[in-house]
Scaffold this motif. Structure first.
Motif, PDB file in Angstrom:
ATOM      1  N   HIS A 194       0.893  -1.098   0.000  1.00 55.59           N
ATOM      2  CA  HIS A 194       0.093   0.014  -0.072  1.00 55.59           C
ATOM      3  C   HIS A 194       0.851   1.252   0.141  1.00 55.59           C
ATOM      4  CE1 HIS A 194      -4.030  -2.092   0.316  1.00 55.59           C
ATOM      5  NE2 HIS A 194      -3.098  -2.908   1.332  1.00 55.59           N
ATOM      6  N   LYS A 195       2.217   1.079  -0.662  1.00 47.51           N
ATOM      7  CA  LYS A 195       3.230   2.200  -0.568  1.00 47.51           C
ATOM      8  C   LYS A 195       3.491   2.579  -1.810  1.00 47.51           C
ATOM      9  CE  LYS A 195       7.180   1.883   1.358  1.00 47.51           C
ATOM     10  NZ  LYS A 195       8.169   1.836   2.654  1.00 47.51           N
ATOM     11  N   LEU A 196       3.768   3.907  -2.263  1.00 49.23           N
ATOM     12  CA  LEU A 196       4.401   4.267  -3.608  1.00 49.23           C
ATOM     13  C   LEU A 196       5.664   5.023  -2.861  1.00 49.23           C
ATOM     14  CD1 LEU A 196       3.775   4.631  -6.775  1.00 49.23           C
ATOM     15  CD2 LEU A 196       3.276   7.098  -5.870  1.00 49.23           C
ATOM     16  N   LEU A 197       6.880   4.521  -3.528  1.00 47.40           N
ATOM     17  CA  LEU A 197       8.217   5.249  -3.362  1.00 47.40           C
ATOM     18  C   LEU A 197       8.459   6.072  -4.288  1.00 47.40           C
ATOM     19  CD1 LEU A 197      11.242   3.045  -1.936  1.00 47.40           C
ATOM     20  CD2 LEU A 197      11.513   4.775  -3.891  1.00 47.40           C
ATOM     21  N   LEU A 198       8.877   7.269  -4.148  1.00 48.67           N
ATOM     22  CA  LEU A 198       9.293   8.012  -5.153  1.00 48.67           C
ATOM     23  C   LEU A 198      10.778   8.826  -5.043  1.00 48.67           C
ATOM     24  CD1 LEU A 198       6.064   9.230  -4.119  1.00 48.67           C
ATOM     25  CD2 LEU A 198       5.931  10.063  -6.359  1.00 48.67           C
ATOM     26  N   LEU A 199      11.370   8.927  -6.047  1.00 53.05           N
ATOM     27  CA  LEU A 199      12.791   9.399  -6.049  1.00 53.05           C
ATOM     28  C   LEU A 199      13.100  10.635  -6.757  1.00 53.05           C
ATOM     29  CD1 LEU A 199      14.674   6.312  -6.252  1.00 53.05           C
ATOM     30  CD2 LEU A 199      14.413   7.427  -4.168  1.00 53.05           C
ATOM     31  N   THR A 258       3.122   1.492   9.434  1.00 56.81           N
ATOM     32  CA  THR A 258       3.422   1.031   7.983  1.00 56.81           C
ATOM     33  C   THR A 258       2.153   1.478   7.130  1.00 56.81           C
ATOM     34  OG1 THR A 258       2.555  -1.107   8.167  1.00 56.81           O
ATOM     35  CG2 THR A 258       5.091  -0.653   8.503  1.00 56.81           C
ATOM     36  N   ALA A 259       2.228   1.933   5.966  1.00 56.40           N
ATOM     37  CA  ALA A 259       1.169   1.956   5.016  1.00 56.40           C
ATOM     38  C   ALA A 259      -0.053   0.709   5.228  1.00 56.40           C
ATOM     39  CB  ALA A 259       1.424   2.000   3.657  1.00 56.40           C
ATOM     40  N   SER A 260       0.382  -0.322   5.325  1.00 59.05           N
ATOM     41  CA  SER A 260      -0.491  -1.627   5.513  1.00 59.05           C
ATOM     42  C   SER A 260      -1.292  -1.406   6.771  1.00 59.05           C
ATOM     43  CB  SER A 260      -0.006  -2.835   5.236  1.00 59.05           C
ATOM     44  OG  SER A 260       0.484  -3.177   3.683  1.00 59.05           O
ATOM     45  N   ARG A 283      14.138  11.149  -1.214  1.00 56.35           N
ATOM     46  CA  ARG A 283      13.239   9.993  -1.522  1.00 56.35           C
ATOM     47  C   ARG A 283      11.858  10.441  -0.554  1.00 56.35           C
ATOM     48  NH1 ARG A 283      14.031   3.754   0.610  1.00 56.35           N
ATOM     49  NH2 ARG A 283      11.791   3.460   1.017  1.00 56.35           N
ATOM     50  N   TRP A 284      10.902  10.121  -0.952  1.00 55.81           N
ATOM     51  CA  TRP A 284       9.647  10.112  -0.158  1.00 55.81           C
ATOM     52  C   TRP A 284       8.703   8.728  -0.526  1.00 55.81           C
ATOM     53  CZ3 TRP A 284      11.768  13.681  -3.392  1.00 55.81           C
ATOM     54  CH2 TRP A 284      12.434  14.697  -2.758  1.00 55.81           C
ATOM     55  N   ASP A 285       7.933   8.651   0.701  1.00 52.01           N
ATOM     56  CA  ASP A 285       7.170   7.247   0.667  1.00 52.01           C
ATOM     57  C   ASP A 285       5.438   7.898   0.897  1.00 52.01           C
ATOM     58  OD1 ASP A 285       9.794   6.694   2.031  1.00 52.01           O
ATOM     59  OD2 ASP A 285       8.969   4.891   0.831  1.00 52.01           O
ATOM     60  N   LEU A 286       4.834   7.590   0.063  1.00 55.83           N
ATOM     61  CA  LEU A 286       3.377   7.933   0.235  1.00 55.83           C
ATOM     62  C   LEU A 286       2.446   6.450   0.407  1.00 55.83           C
ATOM     63  CD1 LEU A 286       2.894  10.450  -2.852  1.00 55.83           C
ATOM     64  CD2 LEU A 286       3.295  10.883  -0.240  1.00 55.83           C
ATOM     65  N   LEU A 287       1.478   6.741   1.273  1.00 53.37           N
ATOM     66  CA  LEU A 287       0.462   5.758   1.380  1.00 53.37           C
ATOM     67  C   LEU A 287      -0.615   5.706   0.314  1.00 53.37           C
ATOM     68  CD1 LEU A 287      -1.538   3.757   3.100  1.00 53.37           C
ATOM     69  CD2 LEU A 287      -2.613   5.679   4.023  1.00 53.37           C
ATOM     70  N   VAL A 288      -0.738   4.629  -0.449  1.00 48.80           N
ATOM     71  CA  VAL A 288      -1.765   4.651  -1.564  1.00 48.80           C
ATOM     72  C   VAL A 288      -2.890   4.179  -0.937  1.00 48.80           C
ATOM     73  CG1 VAL A 288      -2.307   3.699  -3.767  1.00 48.80           C
ATOM     74  CG2 VAL A 288       0.335   4.048  -3.296  1.00 48.80           C
ATOM     75  N   ILE A 289      -4.160   5.043  -1.100  1.00 44.56           N
ATOM     76  CA  ILE A 289      -5.362   4.739  -0.279  1.00 44.56           C
ATOM     77  C   ILE A 289      -6.055   4.182  -1.689  1.00 44.56           C
ATOM     78  CG2 ILE A 289      -7.521   5.714   0.485  1.00 44.56           C
ATOM     79  CD1 ILE A 289      -5.741   7.979   1.358  1.00 44.56           C
ATOM     80  N   PRO A 290      -6.867   2.861  -1.567  1.00 44.76           N
ATOM     81  CA  PRO A 290      -7.428   2.183  -2.621  1.00 44.76           C
ATOM     82  C   PRO A 290      -8.404   3.226  -3.622  1.00 44.76           C
ATOM     83  CG  PRO A 290      -7.366   0.915  -0.784  1.00 44.76           C
ATOM     84  CD  PRO A 290      -6.714   2.256  -0.445  1.00 44.76           C
ATOM     85  N   PRO A 291      -8.365   3.057  -4.628  1.00 45.41           N
ATOM     86  CA  PRO A 291      -9.205   4.163  -5.260  1.00 45.41           C
ATOM     87  C   PRO A 291     -10.583   4.172  -5.113  1.00 45.41           C
ATOM     88  CG  PRO A 291      -7.707   2.806  -6.934  1.00 45.41           C
ATOM     89  CD  PRO A 291      -7.500   2.405  -5.354  1.00 45.41           C
ATOM     90  N   GLU A 292     -11.030   2.792  -4.645  1.00 49.30           N
ATOM     91  CA  GLU A 292     -12.749   2.419  -4.487  1.00 49.30           C
ATOM     92  C   GLU A 292     -12.877   3.078  -2.904  1.00 49.30           C
ATOM     93  OE1 GLU A 292     -10.295  -1.164  -3.491  1.00 49.30           O
ATOM     94  OE2 GLU A 292     -10.296   0.179  -4.976  1.00 49.30           O
ATOM     95  N   THR A 293     -12.094   3.428  -2.200  1.00 46.27           N
ATOM     96  CA  THR A 293     -12.359   3.828  -0.890  1.00 46.27           C
ATOM     97  C   THR A 293     -13.276   5.013  -0.742  1.00 46.27           C
ATOM     98  OG1 THR A 293     -10.003   3.397  -0.252  1.00 46.27           O
ATOM     99  CG2 THR A 293     -11.182   4.725   1.386  1.00 46.27           C
ATOM    100  N   GLY A 294     -14.314   4.933   0.275  1.00 41.87           N
ATOM    101  CA  GLY A 294     -15.236   6.068   0.562  1.00 41.87           C
ATOM    102  C   GLY A 294     -14.392   7.492   0.773  1.00 41.87           C
TER     103      GLY A 294
END
Length: 234
Positions: free
Chosen positions: A135-140, A177-179, A146-157
């Motif tokens: 559930h994480k996206l790592l960006l460089l 953690t993201a999970s 470096r940054w780490d983002l929680l990825v919220i599922p698209p179908e989430t309300g």
């Protein structure tokens, strides 16, 4: 006789010329009608500007060095990296420097393109498992960080997404953690959850980490916390 035949012959040609003239006039009139009809029905359509893509939905930590395992949260509208990443980098490039690489866990991404064109440059995409939380996206950003983002599922309300964004962007939040954040939100009433041991990479990131962590997902009530949060595209 000669005169009569001559007159008759002349009269025949005169009649023929008259018929040809009439035919020519009728043909020209028909051509004009065709041109008029073509101009009427084949007129070019007015130029329309392409619709702008919706802004990325983000909540980011903004004041000082990040604490915890996450730098914020991203709520994409789909699981299509080709369509979602351009809007994300449009926001992050001016804030963090040009994003050059991202990495994901393939568990929740059906297609992972190697290269994605974004804002005049190319972002290279990689995937790793189990090194990266699903559930994480790592960006460089080259030469920046470096940054780490929680990825919220698209179908989430919307309400659940708002709670997750608040938790991930809380400057003083616990080292979840993201999970763990996703599990906490999915638990009954979305109020608490206990995470398993941190993997070595995440434990190192948090300067030692912890063998187990637990926390509550904060409700969006009362005044905001000390840390300012950047909310985009909600």
């Amino acid at each position: 006789m000669v005169g009569t035949e001559s007159n008759s012959h002349t009269g025949f040609h005169a009649g023929s010329f008259s018929a040809k003239d009439d035919t020519r006039v009728a043909a020209e009139a028909a051509r004009r009608r065709v041109r008029i009809m073509s101009a009427t029905f084949l007129a070019p359509l007015p130029h329309r500007e392409p619709a702008a893509a919706p802004a990325a939905r983000l909540a980011l930590k903004t004041d000082g060095t990040s604490r915890g395992l996450l730098d914020g949260a991203w709520w994409p509208r789909s699981r299509d990296l080709l369509s979602e990443l351009p809007a994300l980098t449009d926001v992050l490039d001016p804030l963090w420097g040009r994003i050059t690489r991202i990495a994901v866990n393939p568990e929740h991404w059906p297609v992972i393109p190697r290269r994605v064109p974004v804002g005049g440059h190319i972002v290279k995409v990689g995937w790793f498992t189990p090194e990266i939380d699903p559930h994480k996206l790592l960006l460089l950003s080259y030469g920046t960080g470096r940054w780490d983002l929680l990825v919220i599922p698209p179908e989430t309300g919307a309400e659940s997404a708002a709670r997750l964004m608040a938790a991930a962007s809380d400057y003083d939040g616990p080292p979840l953690t993201a999970s763990a954040l996703i599990t906490a939100e999915e638990a009954p009433h979305g109020v608490s959850a206990t995470d398993g041991p941190l993997d070595p990479d995440e434990a190192w990131e948090y300067e030692g980490g912890a063998s187990a962590v637990s926390a509550a997902i904060p409700e969006q009530t009362g005044p905001p916390r000390r840390a300012s949060r950047l909310i985009i595209g909600m």
